[in-house]
Motif scaffolding. Structure first.
Motif, PDB file in Angstrom:
ATOM      1  N   PHE A  51      47.330  45.714  63.518  1.00 39.42           N
ATOM      2  CA  PHE A  51      47.576  44.311  63.193  1.00 39.42           C
ATOM      3  C   PHE A  51      48.528  43.654  64.188  1.00 39.42           C
ATOM      4  O   PHE A  51      49.536  44.236  64.584  1.00 39.42           O
ATOM      5  N   LYS A  52      48.209  42.415  64.565  1.00 40.45           N
ATOM      6  CA  LYS A  52      49.110  41.604  65.382  1.00 40.45           C
ATOM      7  C   LYS A  52      49.209  40.222  64.756  1.00 40.45           C
ATOM      8  O   LYS A  52      48.201  39.544  64.544  1.00 40.45           O
ATOM      9  N   SER A  53      50.419  39.802  64.447  1.00 44.63           N
ATOM     10  CA  SER A  53      50.646  38.507  63.812  1.00 44.63           C
ATOM     11  C   SER A  53      50.395  37.370  64.797  1.00 44.63           C
ATOM     12  O   SER A  53      50.932  37.364  65.908  1.00 44.63           O
ATOM     13  N   GLN A  54      49.589  36.401  64.364  1.00 43.58           N
ATOM     14  CA  GLN A  54      49.318  35.239  65.202  1.00 43.58           C
ATOM     15  C   GLN A  54      50.495  34.269  65.207  1.00 43.58           C
ATOM     16  O   GLN A  54      50.722  33.562  66.187  1.00 43.58           O
ATOM     17  N   LYS A  55      51.256  34.242  64.114  1.00 45.65           N
ATOM     18  CA  LYS A  55      52.372  33.302  64.003  1.00 45.65           C
ATOM     19  C   LYS A  55      53.648  33.810  64.672  1.00 45.65           C
ATOM     20  O   LYS A  55      54.434  33.022  65.195  1.00 45.65           O
ATOM     21  N   THR A  56      53.871  35.121  64.624  1.00 47.35           N
ATOM     22  CA  THR A  56      55.140  35.663  65.122  1.00 47.35           C
ATOM     23  C   THR A  56      54.990  36.525  66.370  1.00 47.35           C
ATOM     24  O   THR A  56      55.982  36.799  67.045  1.00 47.35           O
ATOM     25  N   GLY A  57      53.774  36.984  66.640  1.00 51.59           N
ATOM     26  CA  GLY A  57      53.561  37.877  67.770  1.00 51.59           C
ATOM     27  C   GLY A  57      53.961  39.311  67.490  1.00 51.59           C
ATOM     28  O   GLY A  57      53.895  40.167  68.382  1.00 51.59           O
ATOM     29  N   ARG A  58      54.369  39.622  66.253  1.00 53.58           N
ATOM     30  CA  ARG A  58      54.798  40.980  65.912  1.00 53.58           C
ATOM     31  C   ARG A  58      53.594  41.896  65.712  1.00 53.58           C
ATOM     32  O   ARG A  58      52.567  41.482  65.197  1.00 53.58           O
ATOM     33  N   ASP A  84      51.234  36.617  58.250  1.00 54.04           N
ATOM     34  CA  ASP A  84      50.879  35.239  58.579  1.00 54.04           C
ATOM     35  C   ASP A  84      50.633  34.390  57.340  1.00 54.04           C
ATOM     36  O   ASP A  84      50.635  33.155  57.425  1.00 54.04           O
ATOM     37  N   ASP A  85      50.417  35.032  56.189  1.00 52.11           N
ATOM     38  CA  ASP A  85      50.224  34.285  54.942  1.00 52.11           C
ATOM     39  C   ASP A  85      51.556  33.835  54.345  1.00 52.11           C
ATOM     40  O   ASP A  85      51.629  32.784  53.708  1.00 52.11           O
TER      41      ASP A  85
END
Length: 222
Positions: A84-91, A149-150
């Motif tokens: 998983f890669k967060s679209q909002k945080t880049g984590r 991201d949710d």
């Protein structure tokens, strides 16, 4: 039986919670869970303020949300922190050794105590419940990371509204499950008085299904 869980997560939260679960018709059964969140990777020796006696009895278990195994029927690739890669945080994704290198990082410290004071069953039941709780904690924190991201940037009002919504959905699901079980039992009782027709053998189900990201289900204890 007392166990102490360390769950590191790539988030930044600070809170303290103490929960006790009891069952009215099993008075000798109780579960207590004490929780504290700290901005570290599990380095605090006694963040929950245990007594010397409690420290002597505790069993420490570090949970790795990315690399500890979960049961196959709980696995979803979309909820795997290794991918998983967060679209909002880049984590994310979390690579091997992430707990030593990743920032920001949070550790969820939990002290879980299970008591089932019934002679002959105590050890087995307590061990089973501890295992089930470990699986719930591991799966839940994997999901918390993968659903980032949710919930990222949610206000406390947003969180409370989400809690109310999920409580309502859970109550509906429980009611539906209970009604389904009761209906099934009634059908069995009705059918038991009728002549039984031999059933055709069922085709075995494939056990090689590929995990998908569809749906976010409630935890299954099986």
């Amino acid at each position: 039986m007392n166990k102490f869980y360390f769950l590191s997560n790539n988030n930044d939260i600070n809170d303290v919670v103490f929960l006790i679960f009891q069952c009215s018709f099993i008075p000798k059964f109780a579960i207590s869970i004490q929780t504290r969140y700290e901005d570290n990777n599990g380095t605090t020796e006694n963040c929950l303020g245990m007594t010397p006696e409690e420290l002597e009895q505790r069993e420490v278990d570090f949970l790795d949300i990315a690399y500890d195994e979960i049961k196959p029927h709980h696995y979803k690739e979309a909820e795997d922190p290794k991918f998983f890669k967060s679209q909002k945080t880049g984590r994310g994704p979390l690579v091997e050794g992430w707990r030593e290198t990743h920032q920001p990082i949070m550790c969820c410290y939990k002290a879980v105590s299970v008591k089932f004071e019934v002679w002959g069953l105590q050890t087995k039941v307590e061990e089973y419940v501890q295992g089930a709780i470990r699986e719930i904690l591991l799966l839940g924190h994997r999901q918390a990371f993968a659903w980032m991201d949710d919930w990222f940037n949610m206000t406390i009002e947003d969180v409370r509204e989400y809690e109310r919504e999920m409580q309502a959905k859970t109550n509906i699901k429980l009611k539906s499950t209970i009604e389904s079980v009761e209906g099934s039992n009634e059908d069995k009782n009705s059918d038991s008085s009728k002549p039984q027709t031999p059933k055709s053998p069922k085709t075995p189900k494939s056990t090689t299904s590929t995990p998908t990201a569809e749906g976010r289900s409630w935890f299954n204890w099986s």
